[in-house]
Design a protein around this motif. Structure first.
Motif, short mmCIF file in Angstrom:
data_model
loop_
_atom_site.label_atom_id
_atom_site.label_comp_id
_atom_site.label_asym_id
_atom_site.label_seq_id
_atom_site.Cartn_x
_atom_site.Cartn_y
_atom_site.Cartn_z
N ARG A 1 0.84 -1.20 0.00
CA ARG A 1 0.00 0.00 0.00
C ARG A 1 0.88 1.26 0.00
NH1 ARG A 1 -4.31 2.77 -1.60
NH2 ARG A 1 -4.93 4.30 -0.06
N ARG A 2 1.93 1.25 0.81
CA ARG A 2 2.85 2.39 0.87
C ARG A 2 3.44 2.66 -0.51
NH1 ARG A 2 8.01 2.54 0.87
NH2 ARG A 2 8.32 0.38 1.53
N ASN A 3 3.89 1.60 -1.17
CA ASN A 3 4.46 1.75 -2.51
C ASN A 3 3.43 2.27 -3.50
OD1 ASN A 3 7.10 0.95 -1.89
ND2 ASN A 3 6.58 -1.21 -2.08
N ALA A 4 2.19 1.78 -3.39
CA ALA A 4 1.13 2.24 -4.29
C ALA A 4 0.87 3.74 -4.12
CB ALA A 4 -0.15 1.44 -4.05
N LEU A 5 1.04 4.22 -2.89
CA LEU A 5 0.86 5.65 -2.64
C LEU A 5 2.10 6.47 -2.96
CD1 LEU A 5 -1.07 5.46 0.77
CD2 LEU A 5 -2.02 6.07 -1.48
N GLY A 6 3.21 5.81 -3.28
CA GLY A 6 4.45 6.50 -3.61
C GLY A 6 5.13 7.12 -2.40
N LEU A 7 4.93 6.51 -1.23
CA LEU A 7 5.52 7.03 0.00
C LEU A 7 6.78 6.24 0.37
CD1 LEU A 7 2.25 7.36 2.12
CD2 LEU A 7 3.53 9.23 1.03
N THR A 8 7.69 6.90 1.04
CA THR A 8 8.86 6.21 1.58
C THR A 8 8.52 5.71 2.98
OG1 THR A 8 9.80 8.17 2.63
CG2 THR A 8 10.40 7.77 0.30
N GLN A 9 9.35 4.82 3.49
CA GLN A 9 9.16 4.36 4.86
C GLN A 9 9.32 5.51 5.84
OE1 GLN A 9 11.96 1.08 5.09
NE2 GLN A 9 10.34 -0.41 4.62
N ALA A 10 10.23 6.42 5.55
CA ALA A 10 10.43 7.58 6.43
C ALA A 10 9.18 8.47 6.47
CB ALA A 10 11.64 8.39 5.97
N GLU A 11 8.54 8.65 5.31
CA GLU A 11 7.33 9.48 5.27
C GLU A 11 6.20 8.84 6.08
OE1 GLU A 11 7.72 11.71 0.95
OE2 GLU A 11 7.15 9.59 0.98
N VAL A 12 6.05 7.54 5.97
CA VAL A 12 5.02 6.84 6.75
C VAL A 12 5.38 6.92 8.23
CG1 VAL A 12 3.93 4.62 7.23
CG2 VAL A 12 4.32 5.34 4.86
N GLY A 13 6.65 6.76 8.53
CA GLY A 13 7.10 6.88 9.92
C GLY A 13 6.75 8.24 10.51
N ASP A 14 6.95 9.30 9.73
CA ASP A 14 6.59 10.64 10.19
C ASP A 14 5.09 10.74 10.48
OD1 ASP A 14 9.20 11.53 9.97
OD2 ASP A 14 8.89 12.49 8.00
N ARG A 15 4.28 10.08 9.67
CA ARG A 15 2.82 10.12 9.85
C ARG A 15 2.38 9.42 11.14
NH1 ARG A 15 -0.17 9.25 3.99
NH2 ARG A 15 0.86 10.98 2.93
N ILE A 16 3.12 8.40 11.56
CA ILE A 16 2.69 7.65 12.75
C ILE A 16 3.61 7.88 13.95
CG2 ILE A 16 1.49 5.89 11.40
CD1 ILE A 16 3.80 3.96 12.05
N GLY A 17 4.62 8.72 13.77
CA GLY A 17 5.48 9.08 14.89
C GLY A 17 6.55 8.07 15.24
N VAL A 18 7.06 7.36 14.23
CA VAL A 18 8.16 6.41 14.46
C VAL A 18 9.20 6.61 13.36
CG1 VAL A 18 6.64 4.70 15.54
CG2 VAL A 18 7.12 4.54 13.09
N GLY A 19 10.34 5.98 13.52
CA GLY A 19 11.41 6.09 12.54
C GLY A 19 11.23 5.12 11.37
N ARG A 20 12.06 5.33 10.35
CA ARG A 20 12.03 4.50 9.16
C ARG A 20 12.28 3.03 9.51
NH1 ARG A 20 14.58 1.28 6.57
NH2 ARG A 20 16.46 1.59 7.77
N ALA A 21 13.21 2.78 10.43
CA ALA A 21 13.54 1.41 10.81
C ALA A 21 12.33 0.68 11.42
CB ALA A 21 14.71 1.38 11.77
N THR A 22 11.52 1.40 12.17
CA THR A 22 10.33 0.79 12.77
C THR A 22 9.30 0.46 11.69
OG1 THR A 22 10.70 1.97 14.84
CG2 THR A 22 8.48 1.12 14.45
N VAL A 23 9.15 1.32 10.70
CA VAL A 23 8.23 1.03 9.58
C VAL A 23 8.73 -0.21 8.84
CG1 VAL A 23 7.25 1.87 7.40
CG2 VAL A 23 7.43 3.41 9.38
N SER A 24 10.03 -0.30 8.63
CA SER A 24 10.60 -1.48 7.97
C SER A 24 10.27 -2.74 8.77
CB SER A 24 12.11 -1.32 7.83
OG SER A 24 12.67 -2.49 7.27
N LYS A 25 10.41 -2.66 10.08
CA LYS A 25 10.09 -3.80 10.96
C LYS A 25 8.62 -4.18 10.84
CE LYS A 25 10.04 -4.87 15.88
NZ LYS A 25 10.31 -4.37 17.22
#
Length: 142
Positions: free
Chosen positions: A15-39
């Motif tokens: 879904r993130r890829n379909a929206l063209g978002l990076t893991q860092a951008e999603v992390g910013d939206r939920i208040g966590v870092g890129r590494a946590t989104v990757s996890k």
């Protein structure tokens, strides 16, 4: 794939890829870092709170379903096995091939759901019916 908890992380990544978002951008939206989104996308550390936060960040709805397990009576199992075997014979398939095909195109589901009526019919009628159901669901045999 969409109904297993361990696959939710992969769905978030898709879904993130379909929206063209990076893991860092999603992390910013939920208040966590890129590494946590990757996890999370690898299916680790999932909680209902995390799932809901990720879904909101990815503009998606989450659906959870509990379905009862089905315990079939011996006669239902015997009927389904016989129907698969007869389908295999008619279509010159191995039993394994017939089972795979009937599973893929919902023939076995039909046999389970309609057992009360179907088992009273002739063998030819069973095979005709599951052939028609499979064709309706994209199958090409028959």
């Amino acid at each position: 794939m969409t109904d297993r908890l361990e696959n939710i992380g992969k769905l978030f990544g898709e879904r993130r890829n379909a929206l063209g978002l990076t893991q860092a951008e999603v992390g910013d939206r939920i208040g966590v870092g890129r590494a946590t989104v990757s996890k999370i996308e690898s299916g680790k550390g999932l909680t209902f709170d995390t799932i809901n936060r990720m879904a909101e960040a990815l503009e998606a709805d989450v659906k959870i379903a509990l379905t009862p397990k089905t315990n079939h009576r011996k006669e239902v199992v015997a009927y389904i096995v016989t129907a698969i075997d007869e389908f295999a014979k008619r279509n010159h398939l191995s039993t394994k091939e017939a089972n795979g095909y009937l599973q893929r195109f919902q023939g076995v589901d039909f046999l389970e759901q309609c057992y009360d009526a179907e088992h009273t019919l002739s063998v030819n009628d069973w095979v005709d019916d599951i052939t028609a159901i499979c064709r309706q669901n994209g199958g090409r045999i028959g």
